[in-house]
Design an enzyme around this catalytic site. Structure first.
Site, PDB file in Angstrom:
ATOM      1  CB  THR A  26      20.726  17.588   8.697  1.00 44.79           C
ATOM      2  OG1 THR A  26      21.415  18.616   8.835  1.00 44.79           O
ATOM      3  CG2 THR A  26      19.113  17.772   9.543  1.00 44.79           C
TER       4      THR A  26
ATOM      5  N   GLY B  47      26.730  15.220   4.446  1.00 39.71           N
ATOM      6  CA  GLY B  47      25.575  14.674   5.003  1.00 39.71           C
ATOM      7  C   GLY B  47      25.871  14.665   6.514  1.00 39.71           C
TER       8      GLY B  47
ATOM      9  CD  GLU C 294      28.725  25.279   6.967  1.00 41.23           C
ATOM     10  OE1 GLU C 294      28.658  24.106   6.341  1.00 41.23           O
ATOM     11  OE2 GLU C 294      27.988  25.711   8.085  1.00 41.23           O
TER      12      GLU C 294
ATOM     13  CB  THR D 139      19.280  21.522  16.066  1.00 39.44           C
ATOM     14  OG1 THR D 139      18.434  22.119  15.164  1.00 39.44           O
ATOM     15  CG2 THR D 139      20.433  22.391  16.355  1.00 39.44           C
TER      16      THR D 139
HETATM   17  C1  LIG Z   1      17.352  23.872   1.861  1.00 45.58           C
HETATM   18  C2  LIG Z   1      18.195  23.236   3.016  1.00 45.58           C
HETATM   19  C3  LIG Z   1      19.284  22.651   2.400  1.00 45.58           C
HETATM   20  C4  LIG Z   1      20.176  22.058   3.360  1.00 45.58           C
HETATM   21  N1  LIG Z   1      21.274  21.441   3.160  1.00 45.58           N
HETATM   22  C5  LIG Z   1      21.869  20.637   4.157  1.00 45.58           C
HETATM   23  C6  LIG Z   1      23.159  19.774   3.588  1.00 45.58           C
HETATM   24  O1  LIG Z   1      23.418  19.885   2.658  1.00 45.58           O
HETATM   25  N2  LIG Z   1      23.465  18.664   4.704  1.00 45.58           N
HETATM   26  C7  LIG Z   1      23.074  18.961   6.047  1.00 45.58           C
HETATM   27  O2  LIG Z   1      23.468  17.891   6.583  1.00 45.58           O
HETATM   28  N3  LIG Z   1      21.745  19.532   6.198  1.00 45.58           N
HETATM   29  C8  LIG Z   1      21.395  20.407   5.455  1.00 45.58           C
HETATM   30  N4  LIG Z   1      20.340  21.200   5.585  1.00 45.58           N
HETATM   31  C9  LIG Z   1      19.655  20.890   7.154  1.00 45.58           C
HETATM   32  C10 LIG Z   1      19.695  22.170   8.093  1.00 45.58           C
HETATM   33  O3  LIG Z   1      21.099  22.359   8.444  1.00 45.58           O
HETATM   34  C11 LIG Z   1      18.767  22.108   9.140  1.00 45.58           C
HETATM   35  O4  LIG Z   1      17.527  22.337   8.667  1.00 45.58           O
HETATM   36  C12 LIG Z   1      19.005  23.058  10.258  1.00 45.58           C
HETATM   37  O5  LIG Z   1      20.190  22.794  10.943  1.00 45.58           O
HETATM   38  C13 LIG Z   1      17.891  22.874  11.315  1.00 45.58           C
HETATM   39  O6  LIG Z   1      17.701  21.493  11.762  1.00 45.58           O
HETATM   40  P1  LIG Z   1      15.979  20.837  11.432  1.00 45.58           P
HETATM   41  O7  LIG Z   1      15.453  21.083  10.308  1.00 45.58           O
HETATM   42  O8  LIG Z   1      16.240  19.409  11.717  1.00 45.58           O
HETATM   43  O9  LIG Z   1      15.395  21.658  12.868  1.00 45.58           O
HETATM   44  P2  LIG Z   1      15.147  21.135  14.171  1.00 45.58           P
HETATM   45  O10 LIG Z   1      16.340  20.669  14.745  1.00 45.58           O
HETATM   46  O11 LIG Z   1      13.940  20.272  14.114  1.00 45.58           O
HETATM   47  O12 LIG Z   1      14.798  22.372  14.951  1.00 45.58           O
HETATM   48  C14 LIG Z   1      13.414  23.259  14.721  1.00 45.58           C
HETATM   49  C15 LIG Z   1      13.578  24.546  15.112  1.00 45.58           C
HETATM   50  O13 LIG Z   1      13.673  24.735  16.533  1.00 45.58           O
HETATM   51  C16 LIG Z   1      14.935  25.333  16.907  1.00 45.58           C
HETATM   52  N5  LIG Z   1      15.599  24.640  18.009  1.00 45.58           N
HETATM   53  C17 LIG Z   1      15.888  23.284  18.175  1.00 45.58           C
HETATM   54  N6  LIG Z   1      16.828  23.443  19.332  1.00 45.58           N
HETATM   55  C18 LIG Z   1      16.416  24.538  19.879  1.00 45.58           C
HETATM   56  C19 LIG Z   1      17.297  25.145  21.167  1.00 45.58           C
HETATM   57  N7  LIG Z   1      17.861  24.350  21.858  1.00 45.58           N
HETATM   58  N8  LIG Z   1      17.219  26.438  21.231  1.00 45.58           N
HETATM   59  C20 LIG Z   1      16.572  27.149  20.326  1.00 45.58           C
HETATM   60  N9  LIG Z   1      15.796  26.720  19.216  1.00 45.58           N
HETATM   61  C21 LIG Z   1      15.814  25.587  18.932  1.00 45.58           C
HETATM   62  C22 LIG Z   1      15.830  25.262  15.564  1.00 45.58           C
HETATM   63  O14 LIG Z   1      16.806  26.459  15.452  1.00 45.58           O
HETATM   64  C23 LIG Z   1      14.679  25.471  14.476  1.00 45.58           C
HETATM   65  O15 LIG Z   1      14.431  26.782  14.203  1.00 45.58           O
HETATM   66  C24 LIG Z   1      19.600  21.913   4.968  1.00 45.58           C
HETATM   67  C25 LIG Z   1      18.333  22.397   5.070  1.00 45.58           C
HETATM   68  C26 LIG Z   1      17.575  23.471   4.193  1.00 45.58           C
HETATM   69  C27 LIG Z   1      16.242  23.712   4.670  1.00 45.58           C
END
Ligand SMILES: Cc1cc2nc3c(=O)[nH]c(=O)nc-3n(C[C@H](O)[C@H](O)[C@H](O)COP(=O)(O)OP(=O)(O)OC[C@H]3O[C@@H](n4cnc5c(N)ncnc54)[C@H](O)[C@@H]3O)c2cc1C
Length: 394
Positions: A132, A130, A252, A138
């Site tokens: 995100t 856990g 990872e 991010t």
């Molecule tokens: C199927 C699936 C399984 C997952 N499993 C897990 C899990 O088990 N545990 C867990 O903790 N998380 C998990 N995640 C979460 C995953 O790690 C996040 O979705 C991912 O890190 C992106 O975060 P976000 O979705 O909040 O995107 P956001 O942070 O909202 O970003 C949206 C977009 O903007 C881009 N972006 C944001 N900031 C910048 C920047 N400064 N420069 C350039 N681009 C930027 C991002 O790269 C992304 O493309 C999972 C996600 C999915 C879809």
């Protein structure tokens, strides 16, 4: 002049042949029909996970002293690659391989003795992670889930999103803030990692809600409302959790890159087979360069990605700093799988959309690697800043 400390040895052929054969045999019992069914029902692939557990593969990286197989990282990666190359999916199990690394590296002797043998034998599952959160994404250091010390417990309030496999895990690694961000010198400080026993938590301050998603990843939202976690479940030192999580990132990235390489292999093999068999205009469609070239380009991209991946894994094994190579592997392998997926879809024409071909399922599944566990954008930002020397962009 050669520098022996920089020398690594990379195998170029089919390394770990016994592991490959054994994983292929296990996967042969779980054909496309099995994966289509669990996908359609959004079910957890229990039988597949059980078969891998019994074969000892989920304990691949756990030291022998705790009952594990103590394999090199590359061998564990080969397991994941073969699963994906067979048309199956390792998402139900892969976290078990890398999440336990945090416990192994930073857990106390008592914690390791208590949990690792059970994880190695398959009695305990540690596959939920856990990190995100819905409002901060991010920007991990801004996460809002808080743990406050109360006697010999911590009390946790907050919310996580995308906590995959939470409903099918006994234990979870949870990253929370223990010191408010305003009170730390650096925003990376004041975050802590807990090993949460979910069997004692669900319904007692922890609520799990499945997310309907594009792929069958058994992913969930987890709500924390006064969850009490024993202080003895804190991993390492309070406030150092962000560094502990970062420590596991290279492993990872290298592990999940193997899944993309496996996906690319499946897409290329499946596309080539169909291109040879499908007759249109009285000849196999594979005779057309418009069909051949995208497959050949995807093959070239996947070969290059695999070479970088083998380099990253070898550097990791040799104890060398491999942040650049692990990130490059993750980027190149995810892109190669995506390119191969696109070629496979195009080659299959309309039949790519028919579920019985498994192409659309694999295409959906392969896509996630461009977003999670780390998005392609953040890898590019890492390379720009830490490797190429450009200003930090965020
Ligand atoms: C199927 C699936 C399984 C997952 N499993 C897990 C899990 O088990 N545990 C867990 O903790 N998380 C998990 N995640 C979460 C995953 O790690 C996040 O979705 C991912 O890190 C992106 O975060 P976000 O979705 O909040 O995107 P956001 O942070 O909202 O970003 C949206 C977009 O903007 C881009 N972006 C944001 N900031 C910048 C920047 N400064 N420069 C350039 N681009 C930027 C991002 O790269 C992304 O493309 C999972 C996600 C999915 C879809």
């Amino acid at each position: 002049m050669s520098n022996p400390s920089n020398e690594i040895s990379i195998s170029l052929g089919e390394d770990f042949p016994e592991i490959r054969d054994s994983v292929r045999q296990i996967c042969a019992a779980f054909p496309g029909a099995y994966w289509r069914e669990v996908d359609e029902q959004e079910a957890y692939p229990h039988a597949f996970v059980q078969a891998l557990t019994e074969a000892g593969y989920l304990a691949a990286l756990i030291p022998e002293a705790y009952g594990g197989a103590q394999l090199p990282l590359r061998a564990a990666g080969v397991v994941l690659e073969e699963i994906h190359a067979s048309g199956a999916n390792a998402a139900a199990v892969h976290a078990q391989m890398y999440t336990m690394g945090t416990l192994l590296r930073h857990g106390s002797t008592a914690q390791k003795n208590k949990y690792l043998p059970g994880i190695a034998s398959g009695q305990l599952r540690l596959q939920a992670f856990g990190v995100t959160e819905p409002t901060t994404g991010t920007d991990t250091t801004q996460l809002k889930t808080r743990a406050v010390r109360d006697g010999d417990h911590y009390v946790i309030h907050g919310q996580k999103i995308w906590t995959s496999r939470a409903l099918f895990s006994d234990l979870m690694l949870l990253l929370v803030r223990t010191t408010p961000i305003e009170q730390v010198k650096r925003k990376t400080e004041g975050l802590s990692v807990f090993l949460v026993d979910m069997r004692e938590s669900i319904g007692k301050g922890m609520t799990i809600r499945p997310i309907k998603a594009m792929i069958n990843h058994n992913t969930t939202e987890v709500f924390y409302d006064g969850l009490r976690v024993p202080a003895e479940n804190l991993i390492g030192e309070e406030g150092k959790g962000f560094r502990y999580i970062l420590d596991g990132m290279n492993a990872e990235r290298i592990l999940v890159s193997h899944e993309s390489i496996g996906d690319a292999k499946w897409f290329i093999r499946t596309a080539a087979k169909y291109a040879n068999e499908r007759i249109v205009f009285n000849r196999p469609i594979g005779m057309n360069q418009g069909i051949q070239f995208p497959i050949a380009k995807a093959y070239a991209a996947s070969q290059a990605a695999e070479l970088m991946l083998r380099k990253a894994a070898a550097m990791f094994e040799a104890g060398q700093a491999c942040g650049e190579e692990a990130n490059l592997s993750k980027l190149l392998s995810a892109e190669a799988a995506w390119e191969a997926g696109e070629a496979c879809v195009q080659t299959h024409g309309g039949f790519a959309y028919a579920r019985e071909y498994d192409v659309e399922r694999k295409w959906r599944e392969a896509r996630v690697q461009r977003t999670a566990p780390v998005s392609t954008n953040l890898i590019l930002a890492y390379l720009a800043e830490h490797v190429i020397g450009l200003p930090r962009s965020y």
